[in-house]
Design an enzyme around this catalytic site. Structure first.
Site, mmCIF file in Angstrom:
data_model
loop_
_atom_site.group_PDB
_atom_site.id
_atom_site.type_symbol
_atom_site.label_atom_id
_atom_site.label_comp_id
_atom_site.label_asym_id
_atom_site.label_seq_id
_atom_site.Cartn_x
_atom_site.Cartn_y
_atom_site.Cartn_z
ATOM 1 N N LYS A 22 47.719 -22.202 35.645
ATOM 2 C CA LYS A 22 49.078 -21.846 35.197
ATOM 3 C C LYS A 22 49.120 -20.419 34.663
ATOM 4 O O LYS A 22 49.981 -19.623 35.049
ATOM 5 C CB LYS A 22 49.526 -22.805 34.077
ATOM 6 C CG LYS A 22 50.736 -22.327 33.292
ATOM 7 C CD LYS A 22 51.205 -23.327 32.259
ATOM 8 C CE LYS A 22 50.634 -23.202 30.874
ATOM 9 N NZ LYS A 22 51.158 -22.098 30.053
ATOM 10 N N ASN A 23 48.181 -20.102 33.783
ATOM 11 C CA ASN A 23 48.279 -18.821 33.090
ATOM 12 C C ASN A 23 47.825 -17.641 33.955
ATOM 13 O O ASN A 23 47.958 -16.487 33.555
ATOM 14 C CB ASN A 23 47.534 -18.880 31.748
ATOM 15 C CG ASN A 23 48.290 -19.779 30.768
ATOM 16 O OD1 ASN A 23 49.467 -20.090 30.968
ATOM 17 N ND2 ASN A 23 47.613 -20.222 29.715
ATOM 18 N N CYS A 117 55.905 -22.778 23.957
ATOM 19 C CA CYS A 117 55.501 -23.692 22.879
ATOM 20 C C CYS A 117 55.660 -23.036 21.518
ATOM 21 O O CYS A 117 55.444 -21.842 21.355
ATOM 22 C CB CYS A 117 54.038 -24.094 23.071
ATOM 23 S SG CYS A 117 53.769 -25.150 24.485
ATOM 24 N N ARG A 122 53.948 -15.877 17.046
ATOM 25 C CA ARG A 122 53.702 -15.336 18.389
ATOM 26 C C ARG A 122 54.446 -14.020 18.666
ATOM 27 O O ARG A 122 55.278 -13.936 19.586
ATOM 28 C CB ARG A 122 54.040 -16.390 19.453
ATOM 29 C CG ARG A 122 53.276 -17.678 19.264
ATOM 30 C CD ARG A 122 53.523 -18.677 20.352
ATOM 31 N NE ARG A 122 52.733 -18.410 21.546
ATOM 32 C CZ ARG A 122 52.855 -19.092 22.684
ATOM 33 N NH1 ARG A 122 53.735 -20.053 22.774
ATOM 34 N NH2 ARG A 122 52.093 -18.815 23.712
ATOM 35 N N ILE A 124 55.110 -10.069 19.958
ATOM 36 C CA ILE A 124 54.642 -9.334 21.145
ATOM 37 C C ILE A 124 54.542 -7.830 20.831
ATOM 38 O O ILE A 124 54.717 -6.985 21.697
ATOM 39 C CB ILE A 124 55.520 -9.592 22.394
ATOM 40 C CG1 ILE A 124 56.990 -9.207 22.159
ATOM 41 C CG2 ILE A 124 55.426 -11.039 22.850
ATOM 42 C CD1 ILE A 124 57.781 -9.081 23.472
ATOM 43 N N ASP A 125 54.236 -7.552 19.550
ATOM 44 C CA ASP A 125 54.165 -6.147 19.127
ATOM 45 C C ASP A 125 53.108 -5.346 19.899
ATOM 46 O O ASP A 125 53.296 -4.160 20.163
ATOM 47 C CB ASP A 125 53.880 -6.074 17.615
ATOM 48 C CG ASP A 125 52.601 -6.811 17.250
ATOM 49 O OD1 ASP A 125 52.509 -8.014 17.545
ATOM 50 O OD2 ASP A 125 51.680 -6.183 16.699
ATOM 51 N N GLN A 126 52.007 -5.981 20.300
ATOM 52 C CA GLN A 126 50.957 -5.243 21.017
ATOM 53 C C GLN A 126 51.414 -4.858 22.425
ATOM 54 O O GLN A 126 51.042 -3.819 22.948
ATOM 55 C CB GLN A 126 49.656 -6.055 21.079
ATOM 56 C CG GLN A 126 49.055 -6.351 19.717
ATOM 57 C CD GLN A 126 48.788 -5.096 18.910
ATOM 58 O OE1 GLN A 126 48.112 -4.174 19.363
ATOM 59 N NE2 GLN A 126 49.348 -5.033 17.710
ATOM 60 N N ASP A 310 43.690 -23.479 23.647
ATOM 61 C CA ASP A 310 44.419 -24.459 24.465
ATOM 62 C C ASP A 310 43.654 -25.770 24.640
ATOM 63 O O ASP A 310 44.170 -26.708 25.248
ATOM 64 C CB ASP A 310 44.729 -23.865 25.853
ATOM 65 C CG ASP A 310 45.763 -22.749 25.789
ATOM 66 O OD1 ASP A 310 46.435 -22.616 24.746
ATOM 67 O OD2 ASP A 310 45.884 -22.004 26.776
ATOM 68 N N ARG A 402 55.219 -28.969 32.133
ATOM 69 C CA ARG A 402 55.205 -27.506 32.232
ATOM 70 C C ARG A 402 53.842 -26.990 32.677
ATOM 71 O O ARG A 402 53.758 -25.910 33.260
ATOM 72 C CB ARG A 402 55.547 -26.875 30.863
ATOM 73 C CG ARG A 402 57.014 -27.020 30.474
ATOM 74 C CD ARG A 402 57.326 -26.214 29.225
ATOM 75 N NE ARG A 402 56.469 -25.060 29.166
ATOM 76 C CZ ARG A 402 55.853 -24.617 28.068
ATOM 77 N NH1 ARG A 402 56.045 -25.204 26.925
ATOM 78 N NH2 ARG A 402 55.061 -23.563 28.115
HETATM 79 N N1 EPU Z 1 49.541 -11.675 19.095
HETATM 80 C C1 EPU Z 1 50.101 -10.708 18.308
HETATM 81 N N2 EPU Z 1 50.780 -9.683 18.918
HETATM 82 C C2 EPU Z 1 50.909 -9.605 20.265
HETATM 83 C C3 EPU Z 1 50.346 -10.608 21.065
HETATM 84 C C4 EPU Z 1 49.660 -11.631 20.445
HETATM 85 O O1 EPU Z 1 50.006 -10.730 17.090
HETATM 86 O O2 EPU Z 1 51.535 -8.644 20.755
HETATM 87 C C5 EPU Z 1 48.816 -12.789 18.431
HETATM 88 C C6 EPU Z 1 49.731 -13.981 18.207
HETATM 89 O O3 EPU Z 1 49.457 -14.549 16.971
HETATM 90 C C7 EPU Z 1 49.329 -14.977 19.291
HETATM 91 C C8 EPU Z 1 47.835 -14.646 19.496
HETATM 92 O O4 EPU Z 1 47.721 -13.227 19.214
HETATM 93 O O5 EPU Z 1 49.520 -16.303 18.888
HETATM 94 C C9 EPU Z 1 47.342 -14.885 20.918
HETATM 95 O O6 EPU Z 1 48.218 -14.203 21.780
HETATM 96 P P1 EPU Z 1 48.012 -14.047 23.326
HETATM 97 O O7 EPU Z 1 48.786 -12.869 23.774
HETATM 98 O O8 EPU Z 1 46.553 -14.105 23.648
HETATM 99 O O9 EPU Z 1 48.677 -15.368 23.841
HETATM 100 P P2 EPU Z 1 50.058 -15.593 24.516
HETATM 101 O O10 EPU Z 1 50.332 -14.557 25.549
HETATM 102 O O11 EPU Z 1 51.071 -15.851 23.482
HETATM 103 C C10 EPU Z 1 48.731 -17.017 26.284
HETATM 104 C C11 EPU Z 1 48.982 -18.316 26.971
HETATM 105 C C12 EPU Z 1 48.861 -19.449 25.975
HETATM 106 C C13 EPU Z 1 47.466 -19.401 25.328
HETATM 107 C C14 EPU Z 1 47.175 -18.017 24.754
HETATM 108 C C15 EPU Z 1 45.762 -17.870 24.240
HETATM 109 C C16 EPU Z 1 50.514 -17.742 28.743
HETATM 110 C C17 EPU Z 1 51.899 -17.788 29.285
HETATM 111 N N3 EPU Z 1 50.311 -18.294 27.547
HETATM 112 O O12 EPU Z 1 49.732 -16.949 25.263
HETATM 113 O O13 EPU Z 1 49.000 -20.627 26.711
HETATM 114 O O14 EPU Z 1 47.410 -20.346 24.294
HETATM 115 O O15 EPU Z 1 47.406 -17.019 25.763
HETATM 116 O O16 EPU Z 1 44.831 -18.044 25.258
HETATM 117 O O17 EPU Z 1 49.614 -17.252 29.410
HETATM 118 C C18 EPU Z 1 49.331 -22.910 27.001
HETATM 119 O O18 EPU Z 1 48.975 -22.740 28.176
HETATM 120 O O19 EPU Z 1 49.500 -24.042 26.481
HETATM 121 C C19 EPU Z 1 49.555 -21.738 26.159
HETATM 122 C C20 EPU Z 1 50.168 -21.804 24.981
#
Ligand code: EPU
Length: 425
Positions: A22-23, A117, A122, A124-126, A310, A402
């Site tokens: 999925k990811n 979820c 969560r 997206i500042d980075q 996950d 999903r």
């Molecule tokens: N974070 C920040 N700033 C950012 C981005 C992330 O502070 O700009 C922090 C957040 O606290 C976040 C953590 O870093 O919770 C991890 O963020 P990451 O970007 O790695 O995860 P994501 O993009 O929010 C993806 C997967 C998730 C999976 C995580 C970790 C997708 C669509 N989602 O989420 O998948 O848990 O990586 O591996 O790819 C799932 O499949 O059930 C799921 C939640």
């Protein structure tokens, strides 16, 4: 609304096959927006999140042919819009990949902020910091991101970016944005997940020049154009595979899981062996068999190659059967323990304190009515129901759909007594 009705107590036995990741699939579908020709992609999982992403592309004007056998062809030539409104993206967190894809193709993007979820804040500042470093004016306001390349030619400019947080989403989004930027972009402190590598491989098969994916430094030399792809095969889903590995162990079963990359499962395999579960592996399969009493273990989630966040809910269910107390520390997401409230209603002994949970066992779980809190929490409840005494009803399982391709069919194939029922309420 749908629910699962599961009669527990059946040891799972036989073989099942894992679907595509999925990811990886979500960003790869978004990446197809960058190609000047059609992209044919196989091993696409048949899950709701992928259907949502394909719907978004269709509404943006892409031609999408479903060729059967989990293969699709995407021709994004007619995509003319750089805007994805809330009604398009509301349920799908992975839709933030449209920002990177739109920026690379059009030099601008307007994308509503993602759903997905509820696992804490969560941010997206980075992602946004990285886009700014690439010469993009970014504004996040009123629930959407508006981004515009500042240069007159509409092209992004390469730069060095250091991520303050190891983020899968930011690493992939910045790879997407940078692959047509002028010059060489260097991203440091990258996520190393297998799906990051898969997206880089897909972009490289379109003519991108990305090196280092799978390490913590990725270098991207921008190219002016990206072409279509004759055939690309998505990697197997690491988390789906892991979920079935734990389901096999939790029911004291004997299951061989196929279409798997055993290297991607290493942190889980090692933990299962530590817990006294039988594990045997070949080139593209893993067999899980019951070897006796489950031992306690401490688990801490970390970015890859650490133990995946996950898989945290699923392993907690298994640890509820260990003799003694295990400690689970969540260090990737802000909060991912909602499912424990449902598990406690089934008889588990779990105490949550901030980002840590203590689970004591062995406890006999009993069937009852529970509600899916989020995707992986829902998968954990399915595992709990499979090993519980009596019948469990799991509500809101459209959340599980999903991310799990044909979960009912696959589990029934290995002997589970699980049914999907339309929920009139
Ligand atoms: N974070 C920040 N700033 C950012 C981005 C992330 O502070 O700009 C922090 C957040 O606290 C976040 C953590 O870093 O919770 C991890 O963020 P990451 O970007 O790695 O995860 P994501 O993009 O929010 C993806 C997967 C998730 C999976 C995580 C970790 C997708 C669509 N989602 O989420 O998948 O848990 O990586 O591996 O790819 C799932 O499949 O059930 C799921 C939640």
């Amino acid at each position: 609304m749908c629910k699962f009705v599961i009669s527990g107590g059946q040891a799972l036995k036989g073989e099942l096959t894992v679907s595509g990741s999925k990811n990886a699939a979500l960003p790869i579908i978004a990446a197809a927006i960058l190609a000047e020709g059609p992209c044919t992609i196989e091993n696409i999982p048949d899950i709701a999140d992928v259907q949502s992403m394909l719907d978004i592309l269709r509404k943006l004007g892409a031609d999408i042919d479903e060729l059967g056998n989990n293969t699709i062809r995407i021709d994004a030539a007619k995509v003319a819009s750089h805007e994805a409104t809330f009604d398009l993206v509301s349920t799908l967190r992975g839709s933030y990949y449209l920002i990177g894809a739109f920026l690379a193709r059009f030099g601008r993007a307007i994308v509503s902020l993602p759903g997905g979820c509820k696992l804490g804040t969560r941010p997206i500042d980075q992602h946004l910091k990285g886009f700014q470093a690439l010469g993009v004016d970014v504004e996040e306001a009123y629930g959407k991101v508006t981004a515009n390349a500042v240069s007159e030619d509409g092209l992004l400019r390469a730069n060095n970016i250091y991520l303050d947080v190891v983020s899968v989403g930011a690493t992939i989004n910045l790879m997407l944005a940078a692959c047509k930027a002028v010059g060489q972009t260097v991203i440091e402190n990258c996520a190393r997940e297998p799906h990051v590598v898969d997206v880089a491989n897909f972009l490289n098969s379109m003519g991108a020049k990305i090196r280092g994916a799978g390490t913590d430094i990725i270098k991207i030399t921008g190219v002016p154009r990206l072409h279509g792809v004759e055939m690309y095969s998505i990697i197997p889903d690491q988390i789906e595979a892991g979920t079935y590995m734990i389901a096999a162990a939790a029911t004291g079963g004997d299951v061989t899981i196929r279409n798997i990359i055993p290297r991607h499962q290493e942190s889980l395999t090692a933990k299962l062996q530590e817990m006294n579960i039988g594990v045997e592996e070949g080139e593209d399969w893993i067999r899980i068999y019951d070897s006796g009493k489950v031992s306690v273990a401490n688990v801490k989630t970390l970015p890859y190659p650490g133990f995946p966040t996950d898989m945290q809910p699923q392993i907690t269910v298994l640890l509820s059967q260990a003799d003694g107390t295990s400690k689970i520390t969540e260090s990737v997401t802000d909060f991912r323990f909602q499912y424990t409230e449902e598990l406690k209603r089934m008889g588990a002994d779990i105490t949550v304190n901030g980002k840590m949970a203590m689970v004591s066992g062995p406890k006999c779980l009993k069937g009852t009515i529970v509600r899916t809190p989020d995707l992986r929490g829902g998968a954990a409840l399915v595992i709990a129901a499979l090993m519980a005494e009596g019948d469990t009803v799991i509500q809101d399982v459209q959340i599980i759909d999903r991310g799990y391709d044909n979960i009912v069919g696959k589990l029934r194939h290995v002997g589970a007594r699980i049914e999907r029922v339309e929920d009139d309420n």
